[in-house]
Scaffold this motif. Structure first.
Motif, PDB file in Angstrom:
ATOM      1  N   MET A   1      -7.063  17.504   3.788  1.00  0.00           N
ATOM      2  CA  MET A   1      -7.062  16.271   4.585  1.00  0.00           C
ATOM      3  C   MET A   1      -8.476  15.750   4.832  1.00  0.00           C
ATOM      4  N   ASP A   2      -9.479  16.644   4.742  1.00  0.00           N
ATOM      5  CA  ASP A   2     -10.867  16.212   4.991  1.00  0.00           C
ATOM      6  C   ASP A   2     -11.296  15.117   4.030  1.00  0.00           C
ATOM      7  N   GLU A   3     -10.744  15.153   2.810  1.00  0.00           N
ATOM      8  CA  GLU A   3     -11.100  14.152   1.795  1.00  0.00           C
ATOM      9  C   GLU A   3     -10.734  12.733   2.225  1.00  0.00           C
ATOM     10  N   PHE A   4      -9.763  12.604   3.154  1.00  0.00           N
ATOM     11  CA  PHE A   4      -9.286  11.272   3.556  1.00  0.00           C
ATOM     12  C   PHE A   4      -9.739  10.903   4.969  1.00  0.00           C
ATOM     13  N   ARG A   5     -10.673  11.684   5.498  1.00  0.00           N
ATOM     14  CA  ARG A   5     -11.169  11.389   6.854  1.00  0.00           C
ATOM     15  C   ARG A   5     -11.850  10.019   6.882  1.00  0.00           C
ATOM     16  N   GLY A   6     -11.506   9.201   7.854  1.00  0.00           N
ATOM     17  CA  GLY A   6     -12.128   7.876   7.992  1.00  0.00           C
ATOM     18  C   GLY A   6     -11.402   6.778   7.234  1.00  0.00           C
ATOM     19  N   LEU A   7     -10.330   7.130   6.506  1.00  0.00           N
ATOM     20  CA  LEU A   7      -9.582   6.126   5.730  1.00  0.00           C
ATOM     21  C   LEU A   7      -9.018   5.044   6.654  1.00  0.00           C
ATOM     22  N   ASP A   8      -8.461   5.464   7.789  1.00  0.00           N
ATOM     23  CA  ASP A   8      -7.865   4.490   8.721  1.00  0.00           C
ATOM     24  C   ASP A   8      -8.901   3.496   9.241  1.00  0.00           C
ATOM     25  N   ARG A   9     -10.104   4.020   9.558  1.00  0.00           N
ATOM     26  CA  ARG A   9     -11.178   3.128  10.072  1.00  0.00           C
ATOM     27  C   ARG A   9     -11.623   2.148   8.994  1.00  0.00           C
ATOM     28  N   ASP A  10     -11.732   2.656   7.738  1.00  0.00           N
ATOM     29  CA  ASP A  10     -12.168   1.793   6.631  1.00  0.00           C
ATOM     30  C   ASP A  10     -11.169   0.668   6.374  1.00  0.00           C
ATOM     31  N   ILE A  11      -9.881   0.988   6.451  1.00  0.00           N
ATOM     32  CA  ILE A  11      -8.849  -0.036   6.209  1.00  0.00           C
ATOM     33  C   ILE A  11      -8.918  -1.099   7.301  1.00  0.00           C
ATOM     34  N   GLU A  12      -9.127  -0.673   8.551  1.00  0.00           N
ATOM     35  CA  GLU A  12      -9.253  -1.642   9.664  1.00  0.00           C
ATOM     36  C   GLU A  12     -10.521  -2.473   9.526  1.00  0.00           C
ATOM     37  N   GLY A  13     -11.628  -1.822   9.135  1.00  0.00           N
ATOM     38  CA  GLY A  13     -12.920  -2.515   9.041  1.00  0.00           C
ATOM     39  C   GLY A  13     -13.022  -3.461   7.863  1.00  0.00           C
ATOM     40  N   SER A  14     -12.390  -3.099   6.740  1.00  0.00           N
ATOM     41  CA  SER A  14     -12.455  -3.960   5.546  1.00  0.00           C
ATOM     42  C   SER A  14     -11.048  -4.415   5.171  1.00  0.00           C
ATOM     43  N   ALA A  15     -10.361  -4.989   6.139  1.00  0.00           N
ATOM     44  CA  ALA A  15      -8.945  -5.359   5.948  1.00  0.00           C
ATOM     45  C   ALA A  15      -8.735  -6.269   4.743  1.00  0.00           C
ATOM     46  N   LYS A  16      -9.665  -7.239   4.526  1.00  0.00           N
ATOM     47  CA  LYS A  16      -9.482  -8.206   3.428  1.00  0.00           C
ATOM     48  C   LYS A  16      -9.510  -7.514   2.075  1.00  0.00           C
ATOM     49  N   ARG A  17     -10.495  -6.595   1.888  1.00  0.00           N
ATOM     50  CA  ARG A  17     -10.603  -5.884   0.601  1.00  0.00           C
ATOM     51  C   ARG A  17      -9.365  -5.030   0.338  1.00  0.00           C
ATOM     52  N   TRP A  18      -8.936  -4.320   1.369  1.00  0.00           N
ATOM     53  CA  TRP A  18      -7.763  -3.450   1.214  1.00  0.00           C
ATOM     54  C   TRP A  18      -6.497  -4.273   0.971  1.00  0.00           C
ATOM     55  N   LYS A  19      -6.402  -5.413   1.664  1.00  0.00           N
ATOM     56  CA  LYS A  19      -5.214  -6.273   1.487  1.00  0.00           C
ATOM     57  C   LYS A  19      -5.158  -6.787   0.048  1.00  0.00           C
ATOM     58  N   LYS A  20      -6.325  -7.140  -0.479  1.00  0.00           N
ATOM     59  CA  LYS A  20      -6.391  -7.638  -1.859  1.00  0.00           C
ATOM     60  C   LYS A  20      -5.900  -6.544  -2.825  1.00  0.00           C
ATOM     61  N   TRP A  21      -6.326  -5.281  -2.551  1.00  0.00           N
ATOM     62  CA  TRP A  21      -5.906  -4.168  -3.413  1.00  0.00           C
ATOM     63  C   TRP A  21      -4.404  -3.908  -3.270  1.00  0.00           C
ATOM     64  N   VAL A  22      -3.908  -3.894  -2.043  1.00  0.00           N
ATOM     65  CA  VAL A  22      -2.487  -3.623  -1.792  1.00  0.00           C
ATOM     66  C   VAL A  22      -1.607  -4.720  -2.381  1.00  0.00           C
ATOM     67  N   ASP A  23      -2.068  -5.986  -2.294  1.00  0.00           N
ATOM     68  CA  ASP A  23      -1.261  -7.121  -2.785  1.00  0.00           C
ATOM     69  C   ASP A  23      -1.345  -7.319  -4.290  1.00  0.00           C
ATOM     70  N   SER A  24      -2.268  -6.595  -4.958  1.00  0.00           N
ATOM     71  CA  SER A  24      -2.410  -6.804  -6.403  1.00  0.00           C
ATOM     72  C   SER A  24      -1.141  -6.353  -7.121  1.00  0.00           C
ATOM     73  N   GLU A  25      -0.901  -6.945  -8.299  1.00  0.00           N
ATOM     74  CA  GLU A  25       0.350  -6.693  -9.013  1.00  0.00           C
ATOM     75  C   GLU A  25       0.458  -5.243  -9.482  1.00  0.00           C
ATOM     76  N   CYS A  26      -0.675  -4.703  -9.995  1.00  0.00           N
ATOM     77  CA  CYS A  26      -0.677  -3.306 -10.477  1.00  0.00           C
ATOM     78  C   CYS A  26      -1.831  -2.548  -9.816  1.00  0.00           C
ATOM     79  N   PRO A  27      -1.698  -2.184  -8.534  1.00  0.00           N
ATOM     80  CA  PRO A  27      -2.819  -1.527  -7.832  1.00  0.00           C
ATOM     81  C   PRO A  27      -3.234  -0.208  -8.482  1.00  0.00           C
ATOM     82  N   GLU A  28      -2.311   0.430  -9.229  1.00  0.00           N
ATOM     83  CA  GLU A  28      -2.654   1.715  -9.863  1.00  0.00           C
ATOM     84  C   GLU A  28      -3.733   1.542 -10.941  1.00  0.00           C
ATOM     85  N   LYS A  29      -3.903   0.282 -11.440  1.00  0.00           N
ATOM     86  CA  LYS A  29      -4.916   0.025 -12.475  1.00  0.00           C
ATOM     87  C   LYS A  29      -6.225  -0.485 -11.868  1.00  0.00           C
ATOM     88  N   GLU A  30      -6.169  -0.879 -10.599  1.00  0.00           N
ATOM     89  CA  GLU A  30      -7.352  -1.442  -9.930  1.00  0.00           C
ATOM     90  C   GLU A  30      -8.187  -0.324  -9.296  1.00  0.00           C
TER      91      GLU A  30
END
Length: 680
Positions: free
Chosen positions: A1-30
């Motif tokens: 779990m240590d590898e994912f520490r701070g993920l929640d803060r990063d998603i809140e802080g850079s919401a636009k970037r994460w939203k763009k990745w989540v909304d992309s058609e094939c996020p597994e390729k991005e």
């Protein structure tokens, strides 16, 4: 779990970037945003599993290809001739059947090449069912003696005879004719408990499973491959025959392809196959030759009620099949510029190769819209596919995993924590004597309340009893029984134990969600039982038996207005308000909430069903005003008869039919599989 520490803060802080990745058609390729892009492939899979579960099957395919190589993801099909070479009188060939795939055709083709045909008497085709066991035994005896082939189809239908078959196959495997071969076919069991094929048969056979082709393009070509240029030239009324023939192939591809969308496609799974299509084409030829005008109604009836309809056992599925035929089989099909799907026109008069070429060039890319569904249906289907995949991975783990360590705590500790938490929060049983004394009246609503309390008591009693028993077992004060082991396993895997779900209501939730839902239902009942006055807005999803409450609305109004109950129906008016906007119940009927729409959405502005928004799979409905009216006063124009189900599994969880207003043709919503759900 240590590898994912701070993920929640990063998603809140850079919401636009994460939203763009989540909304992309094939996020597994991005690439993942920020420093997360440097994570390993496996860690990326874990993030994707949390944020876009619908793309997991594609991501896992890429992961396997990257780590193991392309050969592990390429769907290569081994020719039947090669499997035949490996077979012998002692080693049979076992076909595991898939929907829409018939191995008989391939086997007959191979038999023709090698001189084993029905005409020559060297090929015995037995479709098993009642009374066919003796025929099969005689065929096996004859084949073993003279070196013939025998195919035993659907052996899963003759469970009691399978022991005899195993002994016969073992007996004839020795000293029989060297050319003697046995071919077997059976459907896979839906659950591990339903496996009926004897181990001896499975161990001594070559197992072959041919997955059905997926996608509109492949399936439409496959439908056409059943015919040839001669078929197209059969009929004297060439133009009409060809147009309806192609439309029929498209219809077949739609009804067979919808299966992959689960309950939104069909309430139940049906074995539509190429045989249905072939017979329909023969019927079409005969009817066109015998009539001067195209008998549209007769054709729709034969195709939808007999050929394909013969498989269908659910009324809503029957309506869907009929709607497809009404859309695809009408006089406008012959008038040119007829759309079979969005962006796909019916082809002009072409030859056989021309139709294949037309499909390759003109068919839009694979999408649920080709089947009449909304693009959201694919997200839903892929998410369920992912859930089932991970459920299967979890189930095939060795059972001794239960004894292992999980995140720093033993499995026994985890079960004990879950058990203690449930027992601590579990409400007390309702005191039925006290509740019944609160009102002398026994109105339909009050009787529904009593029934719900009694059912809740039965469930609470079972939860308390089983958990107390397990607690004593874990302490070593009671001998562990199989029932206690099953309960322990369910608590460990966050599943609802079978003994609880049998006494509860249909639900697709995991244990934590299910228990929270149970507490919410109890809170609703607490409010209602305080004074037995109907709540201002009733949470319909909170009932064990929602039908009883809807029937109570009809009974109450029938008594009040002196109407005959069998000549009444419910009418629904979708309001523009939410639950908090109401302070008291209506004078007649009831306000209900807690429903979700799948396949479309409710437009508050227009007061009608509208196209769903992308990625909003099950939008919540506003409060609905339900009351009873005489049947002859029911509105029938611009109405979509919308089925209401308890869960996304639909089928047996059907509750009622609500008439909802629509500005579009109701057929659009039928094909889109639009329904109201009480829980998502």
């Amino acid at each position: 779990m240590d590898e994912f520490r701070g993920l929640d803060r990063d998603i809140e802080g850079s919401a636009k970037r994460w939203k763009k990745w989540v909304d992309s058609e094939c996020p597994e390729k991005e690439k993942l945003p920020q420093e997360w892009k440097s994570k390993s492939s496996f860690q990326k899979l874990i993030i994707l599993r949390a944020l876009r579960p619908d793309r997991m099957t594609y991501a896992l395919r890429n992961f396997v290809e990257e780590k193991l190589g392309t050969k592990y993801v390429a769907g290569t099909r081994i020719p039947l001739a090669k499997s035949y070479e490996e077979s012998s009188p002692a080693t049979s060939v076992f076909f595991i059947l898939s929907p829409g795939v018939d191995p008989l055709k391939d086997l007959e083709t191979l038999g023709k090449k090698l001189g084993f045909t029905i005409d020559s008497g060297k090929f015995h085709n037995i479709s098993l069912g009642q009374g066919q066991e003796i025929v099969a035994e005689e065929a096996l005896k004859k084949a073993a003696e003279y070196g013939h082939w025998v195919i035993l189809q659907n052996i899963h239908l003759v469970v009691k005879w399978l022991g005899t078959l195993e002994k016969l196959m073992e007996e004839y495997s020795k000293q029989s004719h060297p050319e003697y071969r046995v071919f077997i076919s059976a459907e896979p069991a839906p659950t591990p408990e339903e496996h009926v094929i004897p181990q001896g048969i499975l161990e001594n056979s070559i197992k072959i499973i041919n997955e059905p082709p997926t996608g509109m393009l492949t399936n439409l070509h496959a439908a056409l491959y059943n015919f040839d240029q001669d078929t197209l030239e059969l009929c004297t009324r060439e133009q009409e025959f060809k147009s309806i023939f192609f439309s029929l192939c498209y219809f077949h591809t739609c009804v067979a392809g919808r299966r992959k969308f689960g309950p939104q496609g069909w309430n139940r799974r049906y074995p539509f196959n190429m045989g249905d299509l072939t017979i329909c084409v023969n019927v079409l030829y005969n009817y066109l030759e015998a009539n001067t005008k195209v008998p549209w109604e007769d054709l729709r009836y034969l195709f939808g009620e007999i050929m394909y309809g013969g498989h269908i056992t659910d009324d809503w599925d029957r309506r869907l099949c009929q709607t497809y035929l009404e859309e695809f089989m009408s006089p406008s099909l012959l008038e040119g510029d007829f759309s079979l799907a969005q962006g796909f026109l019916a082809p002009p008069n072409l030859d056989y190769t021309g139709y294949h070429k037309y499909i390759d060039e003109m068919l839009p890319p694979e999408s649920p819209t080709l089947y009449g569904l909304h693009p959201n249906a694919e997200i839903d289907f892929l998410t369920i596919l992912t859930d089932n995949l991970f459920k299967a991975i979890l189930e095939i783990q060795p059972r001794n995993v239960l004894a292992g360590e999980v995140v720093g705590q033993s499995a026994e500790d985890k079960v004990k924590n879950v058990l203690d938490e449930i027992l601590e929060k579990l409400p007390e049983e309702y005191n039925m004597i006290d509740i019944m004394q609160k009102s002398a009246a026994r109105t339909p609503y009050i009787l529904v309340c009593f029934q719900e309390c009694e059912r809740m008591n039965t469930l609470i009693r079972e939860i308390w009893r089983s958990l107390k028993q397990l607690d004593l077992g874990l302490k070593g004060e009671l001998t562990f029984s199989p029932a206690m082991e099953a309960l322990q396993s369910a608590l460990f895997f966050d599943l609802v134990p079978d003994t609880w779900s049998k006494l509860a209501y249909p639900s697709t939730y995991s244990l934590p969600q299910w228990f929270n839902d149970l507490l919410m239902r109890c809170r609703e009942l607490d409010t209602w039982t305080q004074d037995l006055v109907l709540p201002s807005v009733v949470w319909l999803s909170g009932f064990f038996n929602p039908q009883s409450f809807l029937t109570a609305i009809m009974q109450t109004m029938a008594r009040k207005n002196n109407w005959s109950l069998d000549k009444m129906c419910l009418t629904t008016d979708v309001t523009k308000k939410s639950r908090d906007d109401y302070g008291h119940p209506p004078r007649e009927g009831a306000y209900i909430f807690g429903l979700f729409m799948e396949g479309a959405r409710w437009d508050i502005q227009t007061g009608a069903i509208a196209e769903a928004r992308l990625k909003d799979l099950t939008p919540i409905m506003p409060v609905i005003f339900v009351r009873a009216i005489p049947v002859d006063m029911q509105e029938t124009k611009h109405i979509y008869k919308c089925p209401v189900y308890k869960t996304k599994n639909r089928g047996p969880t059907y509750v009622w039919t609500f008439n909802l207003k629509t500005k579009e043709k109701p057929a659009k919503w039928v094909l889109a599989g639009v329904a109201l759900l009480l829980a998502v």
